[in-house]
Design an enzyme around this catalytic site. Structure first.
Site, PDB file in Angstrom:
ATOM      1  N   TRP A 101       6.578  -3.899   6.322  1.00 39.94           N
ATOM      2  CA  TRP A 101       7.287  -2.628   6.796  1.00 39.94           C
ATOM      3  C   TRP A 101       6.763  -1.757   7.878  1.00 39.94           C
ATOM      4  O   TRP A 101       7.534  -1.133   8.733  1.00 39.94           O
ATOM      5  CB  TRP A 101       7.420  -1.625   5.295  1.00 39.94           C
ATOM      6  CG  TRP A 101       8.014  -2.479   4.457  1.00 39.94           C
ATOM      7  CD1 TRP A 101       7.617  -2.909   3.107  1.00 39.94           C
ATOM      8  CD2 TRP A 101       9.395  -2.828   4.295  1.00 39.94           C
ATOM      9  NE1 TRP A 101       8.574  -3.401   2.340  1.00 39.94           N
ATOM     10  CE2 TRP A 101       9.772  -3.619   3.149  1.00 39.94           C
ATOM     11  CE3 TRP A 101      10.440  -2.739   5.374  1.00 39.94           C
ATOM     12  CZ2 TRP A 101      10.955  -4.082   2.876  1.00 39.94           C
ATOM     13  CZ3 TRP A 101      11.773  -3.056   5.030  1.00 39.94           C
ATOM     14  CH2 TRP A 101      11.973  -3.740   3.884  1.00 39.94           C
ATOM     15  N   ASP A 171       5.175   6.493   5.324  1.00 46.22           N
ATOM     16  CA  ASP A 171       6.366   5.595   4.448  1.00 46.22           C
ATOM     17  C   ASP A 171       5.892   5.536   3.110  1.00 46.22           C
ATOM     18  O   ASP A 171       4.681   4.753   3.008  1.00 46.22           O
ATOM     19  CB  ASP A 171       6.818   4.380   5.075  1.00 46.22           C
ATOM     20  CG  ASP A 171       7.511   3.483   4.374  1.00 46.22           C
ATOM     21  OD1 ASP A 171       7.787   4.000   3.073  1.00 46.22           O
ATOM     22  OD2 ASP A 171       7.951   2.403   4.759  1.00 46.22           O
ATOM     23  N   LYS A 195      12.945   2.329  -5.126  1.00 50.37           N
ATOM     24  CA  LYS A 195      11.462   1.664  -5.799  1.00 50.37           C
ATOM     25  C   LYS A 195      11.255   2.568  -6.870  1.00 50.37           C
ATOM     26  O   LYS A 195      11.120   2.059  -7.737  1.00 50.37           O
ATOM     27  CB  LYS A 195      10.441   1.724  -4.521  1.00 50.37           C
ATOM     28  CG  LYS A 195      10.926   1.180  -3.416  1.00 50.37           C
ATOM     29  CD  LYS A 195      11.097  -0.401  -3.399  1.00 50.37           C
ATOM     30  CE  LYS A 195      11.816  -1.029  -2.116  1.00 50.37           C
ATOM     31  NZ  LYS A 195      11.284  -0.899  -0.951  1.00 50.37           N
TER      32      LYS A 195
END
Ligand SMILES: *Cc1c(COP(=O)(O)O)cnc(C)c1O
Length: 360
Positions: A101, A171, A195
């Site tokens: 990511w 993030d 999530k």
């Protein structure tokens, strides 16, 4: 009705209480005679939903008044572009590469300016967090970027990097609200909610006010300018209304559970059961160095791909779902987010013990 223990990395398990409440309110939200899905985002009922959600999030995280909370769309991936478009005044940014990511975010930022990868753990398949106490932070960097919890590899920053005064952008998609956080250490905290908070379709951005300006890169679309959404209190256009409503219910659920301190305690207790088992197992082993282990995503392997596949298949038959590791790394991964009950992790470990006895 029977529910499984769902170890998916995302979209992921939500608290049963929240799903039941949403079901009860599905046809008639509190006397409005309609579902939240059907109501105007300009209605009084929805205004109360979004302002209450924001206030509850502020209470949970202790978000100071000089930070805005934005409920946006486009997923966490949209932020990979939105961050440089809004923050790259000097067209320079430093990225710490701890997994796929962060790698993707750095690659996207390269479209807009110079990206310095000032640290990386790719040499050991991202199984650790690099020492970030004295990095060569660029003098003209507009920000330093991290992915705080690495969903795929199962590592977490236990200590934030020393950014030498530069703005920290994080993030937190897979560790959002999993433990207390000092918001003042960050310029931007953002995450997709699918999530650890709610349904896919909402990304929450917590951003310090001085970073919200009209001075964005030329060509930045109106919809990708933070100021647009900050000025309109996330109602510039139709927001992901139903998703925000569910997030609001999850915030209430976390508050009722005792807030982020209680969440941390609960998450540590759950993770310990699994890590303690992995540490003494003769068949399974964790793939991450101990100091950097995530409380949320726990990857493990047997070392034999066929046995891994057998494990995933038999676990599913036993009501333990979505334990297959990310397609890029193989093995197994148990995501044990806030809403995964302690009993779910115990059931997983019991199953692993049995599998070990049968297959060693
Ligand atoms: C899942 C995930 C993303 C991507 O999220 P999307 O909402 O699908 O764009 C980004 N970062 C992290 C840490 C993730 O876990």
């Amino acid at each position: 009705m029977s529910r499984v223990y769902n170890f998916s990395a995302g979209p992921a398990v939500l608290p049963e209480e929240v799903l039941k409440e949403a079901a009860d309110e599905m046809l008639d939200y509190r006397g409005t005679g309609m579902s939240v899905m059907e109501m105007s985002h300009r209605s009084k009922a929805f205004e109360e939903i979004i302002t209450t959600a924001e206030q509850d999030l502020r209470d949970l995280m202790g978000i100071p008044d000089n930070y805005k909370v934005l409920f946006l769309q486009g997923g966490a991936s949209q932020q990979f572009a939105m961050i440089p478009m809004n923050l790259m005044k000097n067209r320079v940014a430093d990225y710490i590469i701890t997994g796929q990511w962060a790698k993707k975010a750095a690659k996207e930022a390269e479209k807009y300016g110079k990206v310095n990868r000032i640290a990386s753990s790719e040499d050991k398949t991202f199984s650790y967090i690099p020492d970030c106490s004295d990095l060569p932070v660029s003098e003209d960097a507009d920000y330093v970027y991290i992915c705080e919890n690495n969903t795929i590899y199962g590592t977490k920053f236990k200590k934030l990097p020393n950014t030498k005064g530069k703005t920290l952008v994080a993030d937190v998609s897979s560790c959002f609200l999993s433990e207390p956080v000092d918001v003042t250490k960050y310029g931007v905290i953002y995450g997709g909610v699918q999530k650890n908070i709610g349904p896919a379709g909402v990304v929450i951005v917590i951003i310090r006010e001085d970073l919200i300006t009209e001075d964005v890169l030329p060509g930045t679309p109106t919809m990708l300018t933070y100021k647009t959404h900050a000025d309109a209190k996330s109602l510039y256009n139709t927001p992901p209304a139903y998703g925000i409503y569910i997030c609001g219910k999850v915030f209430k659920w976390i508050k009722a559970m005792g807030g982020l301190d209680a969440m941390k305690e609960r998450n540590e207790k759950k993770a310990k059961v699994l890590y303690d088992f992995l540490d003494q197992s003769k068949l399974f082993k964790g793939t991450v160095v101990k100091e950097d282990r995530s409380l949320m995503n726990v990857p493990f392997v047997t070392g034999n791909a066929d046995l891994d596949a057998k494990f995933v298949k038999e676990a599913k038959e036993a009501g333990l779902e979505n334990l297959k590791g990310h397609r890029t790394v193989g093995g197994m991964r148990a995501s044990i987010y806030n809403a995964m009950p302690y009993e779910g992790v115990v059931a997983l470990v019991d199953f692993m013990k049995k599998f070990e006895e049968e297959n060693l």
